[in-house]
Design an enzyme around this catalytic site. Structure first.
Site, PDB file in Angstrom:
ATOM      1  N   ASP A  32       0.834  -1.208   0.000  1.00  0.00           N
ATOM      2  CA  ASP A  32       0.000   0.000   0.000  1.00  0.00           C
ATOM      3  C   ASP A  32       0.869   1.260   0.000  1.00  0.00           C
ATOM      4  O   ASP A  32       1.980   1.248   0.530  1.00  0.00           O
ATOM      5  CB  ASP A  32      -0.904  -0.032   1.252  1.00  0.00           C
ATOM      6  CG  ASP A  32      -2.068   0.929   1.127  1.00  0.00           C
ATOM      7  OD1 ASP A  32      -2.305   1.460   0.025  1.00  0.00           O
ATOM      8  OD2 ASP A  32      -2.758   1.157   2.143  1.00  0.00           O
ATOM      9  N   ASN A  34       1.384   3.385  -2.898  1.00  0.00           N
ATOM     10  CA  ASN A  34       1.972   3.825  -4.181  1.00  0.00           C
ATOM     11  C   ASN A  34       1.473   5.218  -4.571  1.00  0.00           C
ATOM     12  O   ASN A  34       2.249   6.078  -5.004  1.00  0.00           O
ATOM     13  CB  ASN A  34       1.601   2.861  -5.316  1.00  0.00           C
ATOM     14  CG  ASN A  34       2.236   1.499  -5.143  1.00  0.00           C
ATOM     15  OD1 ASN A  34       3.135   1.333  -4.330  1.00  0.00           O
ATOM     16  ND2 ASN A  34       1.769   0.523  -5.909  1.00  0.00           N
ATOM     17  N   TRP A  37       2.896   7.911  -2.279  1.00  0.00           N
ATOM     18  CA  TRP A  37       4.326   8.094  -2.582  1.00  0.00           C
ATOM     19  C   TRP A  37       4.480   9.048  -3.767  1.00  0.00           C
ATOM     20  O   TRP A  37       5.304   9.967  -3.742  1.00  0.00           O
ATOM     21  CB  TRP A  37       4.950   6.735  -2.899  1.00  0.00           C
ATOM     22  CG  TRP A  37       6.421   6.757  -3.189  1.00  0.00           C
ATOM     23  CD1 TRP A  37       7.437   6.599  -2.301  1.00  0.00           C
ATOM     24  CD2 TRP A  37       7.032   6.943  -4.486  1.00  0.00           C
ATOM     25  NE1 TRP A  37       8.650   6.678  -2.947  1.00  0.00           N
ATOM     26  CE2 TRP A  37       8.434   6.887  -4.283  1.00  0.00           C
ATOM     27  CE3 TRP A  37       6.546   7.152  -5.769  1.00  0.00           C
ATOM     28  CZ2 TRP A  37       9.348   7.021  -5.330  1.00  0.00           C
ATOM     29  CZ3 TRP A  37       7.459   7.302  -6.824  1.00  0.00           C
ATOM     30  CH2 TRP A  37       8.837   7.231  -6.585  1.00  0.00           C
ATOM     31  N   HIS A  49       2.898   3.419  -8.928  1.00  0.00           N
ATOM     32  CA  HIS A  49       2.719   1.993  -9.236  1.00  0.00           C
ATOM     33  C   HIS A  49       3.954   1.438  -9.959  1.00  0.00           C
ATOM     34  O   HIS A  49       4.363   0.307  -9.722  1.00  0.00           O
ATOM     35  CB  HIS A  49       1.462   1.783 -10.089  1.00  0.00           C
ATOM     36  CG  HIS A  49       0.201   2.120  -9.355  1.00  0.00           C
ATOM     37  ND1 HIS A  49      -0.059   1.674  -8.080  1.00  0.00           N
ATOM     38  CD2 HIS A  49      -0.885   2.868  -9.703  1.00  0.00           C
ATOM     39  CE1 HIS A  49      -1.244   2.134  -7.677  1.00  0.00           C
ATOM     40  NE2 HIS A  49      -1.759   2.857  -8.642  1.00  0.00           N
ATOM     41  N   SER A  77      -7.115  -5.904  -6.121  1.00  0.00           N
ATOM     42  CA  SER A  77      -8.258  -6.532  -5.444  1.00  0.00           C
ATOM     43  C   SER A  77      -9.493  -6.492  -6.330  1.00  0.00           C
ATOM     44  O   SER A  77      -9.555  -5.710  -7.294  1.00  0.00           O
ATOM     45  CB  SER A  77      -8.533  -5.811  -4.118  1.00  0.00           C
ATOM     46  OG  SER A  77      -9.214  -4.601  -4.380  1.00  0.00           O
ATOM     47  N   GLU A  79     -12.013  -5.129  -5.659  1.00  0.00           N
ATOM     48  CA  GLU A  79     -12.602  -3.787  -5.476  1.00  0.00           C
ATOM     49  C   GLU A  79     -11.838  -2.712  -6.264  1.00  0.00           C
ATOM     50  O   GLU A  79     -12.336  -1.606  -6.457  1.00  0.00           O
ATOM     51  CB  GLU A  79     -12.611  -3.399  -3.987  1.00  0.00           C
ATOM     52  CG  GLU A  79     -13.612  -4.175  -3.121  1.00  0.00           C
ATOM     53  CD  GLU A  79     -13.216  -5.632  -2.884  1.00  0.00           C
ATOM     54  OE1 GLU A  79     -12.011  -5.893  -2.700  1.00  0.00           O
ATOM     55  OE2 GLU A  79     -14.103  -6.503  -2.911  1.00  0.00           O
ATOM     56  N   LEU A 143      11.674 -20.293  -3.947  1.00  0.00           N
ATOM     57  CA  LEU A 143      10.580 -19.418  -3.500  1.00  0.00           C
ATOM     58  C   LEU A 143       9.376 -19.512  -4.441  1.00  0.00           C
ATOM     59  O   LEU A 143       9.544 -19.482  -5.663  1.00  0.00           O
ATOM     60  CB  LEU A 143      11.090 -17.961  -3.474  1.00  0.00           C
ATOM     61  CG  LEU A 143      10.046 -16.873  -3.242  1.00  0.00           C
ATOM     62  CD1 LEU A 143       9.571 -16.869  -1.782  1.00  0.00           C
ATOM     63  CD2 LEU A 143      10.599 -15.490  -3.611  1.00  0.00           C
ATOM     64  N   SER A 209      -8.397  -5.311   4.398  1.00  0.00           N
ATOM     65  CA  SER A 209      -8.975  -5.024   3.081  1.00  0.00           C
ATOM     66  C   SER A 209      -9.298  -6.274   2.260  1.00  0.00           C
ATOM     67  O   SER A 209      -8.922  -6.366   1.087  1.00  0.00           O
ATOM     68  CB  SER A 209      -8.035  -4.105   2.275  1.00  0.00           C
ATOM     69  OG  SER A 209      -7.792  -2.926   2.987  1.00  0.00           O
ATOM     70  N   GLU A 220       0.631 -13.226  12.389  1.00  0.00           N
ATOM     71  CA  GLU A 220       1.080 -12.010  13.051  1.00  0.00           C
ATOM     72  C   GLU A 220       0.943 -10.864  12.054  1.00  0.00           C
ATOM     73  O   GLU A 220       1.330 -11.006  10.887  1.00  0.00           O
ATOM     74  CB  GLU A 220       2.552 -12.137  13.475  1.00  0.00           C
ATOM     75  CG  GLU A 220       2.787 -13.177  14.544  1.00  0.00           C
ATOM     76  CD  GLU A 220       2.100 -12.840  15.856  1.00  0.00           C
ATOM     77  OE1 GLU A 220       2.018 -11.648  16.197  1.00  0.00           O
ATOM     78  OE2 GLU A 220       1.622 -13.777  16.529  1.00  0.00           O
TER      79      GLU A 220
HETATM   80  C1  FPP Z   1      -1.750   0.146  -3.526  1.00  0.00           C
HETATM   81  O1  FPP Z   1      -1.367   1.493  -3.525  1.00  0.00           O
HETATM   82  C2  FPP Z   1      -1.282  -0.509  -4.723  1.00  0.00           C
HETATM   83  C3  FPP Z   1      -2.070  -1.072  -5.692  1.00  0.00           C
HETATM   84  C4  FPP Z   1      -3.542  -1.088  -5.622  1.00  0.00           C
HETATM   85  C5  FPP Z   1      -1.512  -1.665  -6.915  1.00  0.00           C
HETATM   86  C6  FPP Z   1      -0.225  -2.392  -6.699  1.00  0.00           C
HETATM   87  C7  FPP Z   1       0.208  -2.989  -7.943  1.00  0.00           C
HETATM   88  C8  FPP Z   1       1.476  -3.064  -8.336  1.00  0.00           C
HETATM   89  C9  FPP Z   1       2.618  -2.509  -7.586  1.00  0.00           C
HETATM   90  C10 FPP Z   1       1.809  -3.684  -9.634  1.00  0.00           C
HETATM   91  C11 FPP Z   1       1.541  -5.128  -9.700  1.00  0.00           C
HETATM   92  C12 FPP Z   1       2.527  -5.733 -10.544  1.00  0.00           C
HETATM   93  C13 FPP Z   1       2.690  -7.054 -10.781  1.00  0.00           C
HETATM   94  C14 FPP Z   1       3.970  -7.509 -11.266  1.00  0.00           C
HETATM   95  C15 FPP Z   1       1.645  -8.055 -10.572  1.00  0.00           C
HETATM   96  P1  FPP Z   1      -2.487   2.617  -3.604  1.00  0.00           P
HETATM   97  O2  FPP Z   1      -2.677   3.019  -5.024  1.00  0.00           O
HETATM   98  O3  FPP Z   1      -3.746   2.136  -2.936  1.00  0.00           O
HETATM   99  O4  FPP Z   1      -1.800   3.749  -2.786  1.00  0.00           O
HETATM  100  P2  FPP Z   1      -2.519   4.913  -1.959  1.00  0.00           P
HETATM  101  O5  FPP Z   1      -3.300   4.232  -0.855  1.00  0.00           O
HETATM  102  O6  FPP Z   1      -1.381   5.713  -1.447  1.00  0.00           O
HETATM  103  O7  FPP Z   1      -3.389   5.659  -2.915  1.00  0.00           O
END
Ligand code: FPP
Length: 253
Positions: A32, A34, A37, A49, A77, A79, A143, A209, A220
């Site tokens: 969470d 992105n 950031w 992202h 998700s 959602e 892994l 979520s 944990e």
């Molecule tokens: C949450 O941050 C992040 C996501 C909903 C998307 C994450 C997806 C990736 C990093 C890419 C997936 C890639 C592969 C290789 C499968 P947010 O957007 O909810 O952040 P915020 O809460 O700060 O808005």
């Protein structure tokens, strides 16, 4: 022999202080932060992202170095479809970019790629990239990197229940009264994996979520303040250290 990932982060991390006999077998992560950031840097959300995808590489390497057996990452998700179309399209392209740039390394390092979620509903290009990665890593034994994509815990339980009821109706050997947790578990998308011992959520939010709601019953939880693009091996090691300091009692004393 397969080589372990090696990187420069090792020097500054607290790896040496970890109990290597008590590394969680399965770590689940809610990636969470992105968007925040990116916002902090006055950049569009998709930049967050993109950077988040780079962090997936860093954390995959780190988990592999630490001998974690399963790493489940919440990538999208059920959602998340409600986000703006441009953002959804961008996220759907990320697995393609990720695998174009990282699949050879995953293959070389014996990592197996798998997914949970309703992946059949994803765009064709995303499905193709994921299927290729699964096919090319199917025999790897290191892994297991599991992407939860178009995943939701409640939808998973309903879908498992439907399949179970279907089997109950068509089988003479199964009966309702003998149903137990172990039987139901086999109908979940995670049937082949042990439950995570550790859940990490980045960005300071303290919720699960709809992520692995059955499987996290005794895990944990560690809520790390870093935004996902800033999470790194040192943070992962610090989370494992906290995990190792906790006493897991599973309802006992
Ligand atoms: C949450 O941050 C992040 C996501 C909903 C998307 C994450 C997806 C990736 C990093 C890419 C997936 C890639 C592969 C290789 C499968 P947010 O957007 O909810 O952040 P915020 O809460 O700060 O808005």
């Amino acid at each position: 022999m397969f080589k372990k990932f090696k990187n420069n982060e090792d020097k500054s991390s607290q790896v040496d202080t970890l109990d290597l006999h008590n590394i969680p077998k399965h770590i689940a992560i809610i990636m969470d932060g992105n968007g925040r950031w990116a916002k902090q840097r006055r950049m569009p959300r998709i930049k967050g992202h993109y950077q988040g995808m780079q962090t997936i590489k860093t954390i995959t390497r780190a988990a592999n170095d630490l001998n974690v057996k399963y790493l489940t990452l919440y990538a999208f998700s059920t959602e998340n479809w409600s986000r703006p179309e441009e953002e959804v399209n961008y996220i759907m392209g990320l697995p393609v970019n990720f695998l174009n740039t990282f699949l050879p390394e995953l293959i070389e390092k014996n990592v197996k790629v798998e997914t949970i979620g309703f992946t059949e509903q994803l765009p064709e290009k995303t499905i193709c990239a994921i299927e290729e990665a699964k096919r090319k890593t199917a025999h790897n034994t290191g892994l297991t990197l599991i992407f939860a994509i178009n995943y939701g815990g409640r939808a998973e339980i309903i879908s498992g229940m439907k399949a179970l009821i279907h089997d109950l109706k068509s089988s003479d050997e199964m009966d309702i009264d003998s149903l137990d947790e172990a039987t139901f578990q086999k109908y979940l998308m995670t049937a082949n994996y042990p439950d995570p011992e550790l859940l990490i959520r980045t960005s300071g939010e303290q919720r699960i979520s709809n992520f692995l709601i059955w499987q996290l019953s005794y895990s944990e939880f560690i809520f790390n303040p870093k935004m996902w693009p800033d999470f790194d091996k040192n943070e992962l090691v610090a989370c494992i250290k906290i995990y190792q300091s906790r006493q897991r009692r599973f309802g006992g004393l």
